[in-house]
Motif scaffolding. Sequence first.
Motif, PDB file in Angstrom:
ATOM      1  N   THR A 137      27.977  17.649  17.755  1.00  0.00           N
ATOM      2  CA  THR A 137      28.296  18.515  16.621  1.00  0.00           C
ATOM      3  C   THR A 137      27.574  19.842  16.746  1.00  0.00           C
ATOM      4  O   THR A 137      28.161  20.910  16.529  1.00  0.00           O
ATOM      5  CB  THR A 137      27.907  17.811  15.308  1.00  0.00           C
ATOM      6  OG1 THR A 137      28.667  16.605  15.201  1.00  0.00           O
ATOM      7  CG2 THR A 137      28.177  18.691  14.101  1.00  0.00           C
ATOM      8  N   ASP A 163      35.782  18.257  15.025  1.00  0.00           N
ATOM      9  CA  ASP A 163      34.606  17.386  15.042  1.00  0.00           C
ATOM     10  C   ASP A 163      34.956  16.010  14.483  1.00  0.00           C
ATOM     11  O   ASP A 163      35.091  15.850  13.270  1.00  0.00           O
ATOM     12  CB  ASP A 163      33.479  18.030  14.227  1.00  0.00           C
ATOM     13  CG  ASP A 163      32.145  17.323  14.431  1.00  0.00           C
ATOM     14  OD1 ASP A 163      32.115  16.300  15.153  1.00  0.00           O
ATOM     15  OD2 ASP A 163      31.138  17.788  13.885  1.00  0.00           O
ATOM     16  N   GLU A 164      35.114  15.050  15.357  1.00  0.00           N
ATOM     17  CA  GLU A 164      35.501  13.690  14.984  1.00  0.00           C
ATOM     18  C   GLU A 164      36.598  13.674  13.922  1.00  0.00           C
ATOM     19  O   GLU A 164      36.454  13.042  12.876  1.00  0.00           O
ATOM     20  CB  GLU A 164      34.279  12.912  14.462  1.00  0.00           C
ATOM     21  CG  GLU A 164      33.140  12.951  15.460  1.00  0.00           C
ATOM     22  CD  GLU A 164      32.169  11.799  15.304  1.00  0.00           C
ATOM     23  OE1 GLU A 164      32.568  10.755  14.733  1.00  0.00           O
ATOM     24  OE2 GLU A 164      31.028  11.935  15.767  1.00  0.00           O
TER      25      GLU A 164
END
Lengths: 361, 222
Positions: free
Chosen positions: A27, A145-146
């Motif tokens: 991240t 991000d995910e």
Amino acid sequence: MAVDRLSLDIPDRSITVLVGPSGCGKTTTLRMINRMVEPSEGTILLDGKDIQQQSVNTLRRSMGYVIQNAGLFQHRTIVDNIATVPRMLGWGKEKARERARELMERVGLDAALAKRYPYQLSGGQQQRVGVARALAADPPVLLMDEPFSAVDPVVRKGLQDELLRIQEELGKTIVFVTHDIDEAVKIGTMVAVMRTGGRLAQFAPPAELLSSPADEFVEDFLGADRGIRRLSFFSSAGLGLLTAPVVAIDATAEQIAARDTAEAPYLLVTDLDGKPLGWSEPQDLTAGSVDKGQLLSYGRPFVAGTDSLRAALDCAVLSPTGWAVAVDAEGRVAGVVSQQTIAEAIRGAHAEGRTDSKVAG
Amino acid sequence: MNGLHYINAFFSDNAHWQGYDGIPTRVAEHIQYTLEALALAAAIGLPVGLVTGHTGRGGNALSLIATAGRALPTFGLLVLMTLLFGFGLVNVMTPLVVLAVPPILVTTYEAMRSVDPSPVDAARGMGMSEAGVLFQVELPAALPLILGGLRSAAIQIVSTATIAAYVSLGGLGRYIVDGLYQRNYEKVVGGATLVAVLALVTLAVFWAASRLTVSRGVRASG
Ligand SMILES: Nc1ncnc2c1ncn2[C@@H]1O[C@H](COP(=O)(O)OP(=O)(O)OP(=O)(O)O)[C@@H](O)[C@H]1O
Ligand SMILES: [Mg+2]
């Protein structure tokens, strides 16, 4: 230090996946690209230019940003959520909404949802809205991000397929963070495996990652069934399919006898359209009165040529007869193939070191 | 003689509906004090609460000030102000504002802090300015709680504005103060009833305001 001396060359117009254990700095790395986190030292170049040189909001508006729980604005309708960046760029309300509706279609959202609020959508739909919102101003770069980690596996697979399809159409430069190696292998053009401290363990295309992990850390991270996963990169196109052990349900006694060859211990019965019904031993088939209930299940067929050797092997392993059924795009039987034949194809593929570029399934 | 009887007698007396001591005048005065005090308190509490809540800085100092503000006795402050500055509207406004700022300030700060961080992160990540984040993302989400803070401040002002009568000003406190002095319980109960009704009206006004200003998406998602 969250990320230490990481150097990555992210290719244009393709998907680069950052993957690694929790807390390894994925991240942080991603957020350095849109300057949500400022690096204490080092530079990030975009098209050869230092990203520090333009104003931070201009930079961010040129990059789509998708986060784990979508982060939709609860007080805005779906269209207005998607229209956010175009509105910030000074577009008129109607033009921005029109663009938003276009994007809803592109990400597979029903137009009827336009006037709804986020709380009225499922998690998967919200995530699609998040992707549409990130794409709204047509940014060349997309940071994710995910994005799919909060939805169930079935929905996740749908979203992944959708992303690949959109990417095929739009050709964005995507940086995608995940901690799921399967997702990384499926989605990535290039995969960066990171270890704690934001250090790069390996940066390679997925097939190469699976066939030659750089070290023990990467190998561990890939997991025990990396061999099986690698088969996703071998096409089933070269498999020698047999059509002899296939009979239609209305076959005569002579036809059945003729099909009963030494090649296969079982015959696959199809309906009149050629769709598979099930397996049977030849002596159990009575011409003219085949009982569908007596047939052995044929498992899940694979699409010849389109699916990978992994799908073919899976199909053979699941089939009670040990034979896999290959079908064409319409679901009609193209032939059958035994576990032995598939195993030979795998050995052949490994020997050649050949990896067809990504194969579906 | 019971309360209902007093109420009935008070409101059915024609004389109570006219003149400088009539119900319309006193109600108008009371509303005026309330609105002025609320506006002043909001002008202090809202911006400070919004900015500290947005940046997340100064939360400790803020709760100290709020606690101190709550600990100040309103009536004592009124007496003190009058002793120091003589009679006047400012002496009434100061304690009312001091009373109303803490609930507005603290709830606004907390409402802003309790906004879901992921839309805020998404907004920043897509290049929204800080002012944009505050007014277009955080404020709409925090609005129901903020309105709640304003509402409790308003109710407290409505009931406390009666103290204006102690320093020779008008408002519904007049009936209560004068009534007690004159042993006219009809007047006392009538004044108290009017204060209660005004408090209920305040509730209704805030309910309507929140229907109008809070997005359906926020209301339903809780
Ligand atoms: N704002 C911050 N300030 C200081 N350290 C931080 C901050 N955010 C994260 N870290 C630390 O930096 C390291 C990397 O965090 P990061 O969030 O980048 O990990 P990640 O790889 O994304 O993990 P996950 O898979 O759990 O999301 C962690 O050790 C974390 O504790
Ligand atoms: Mg993370």
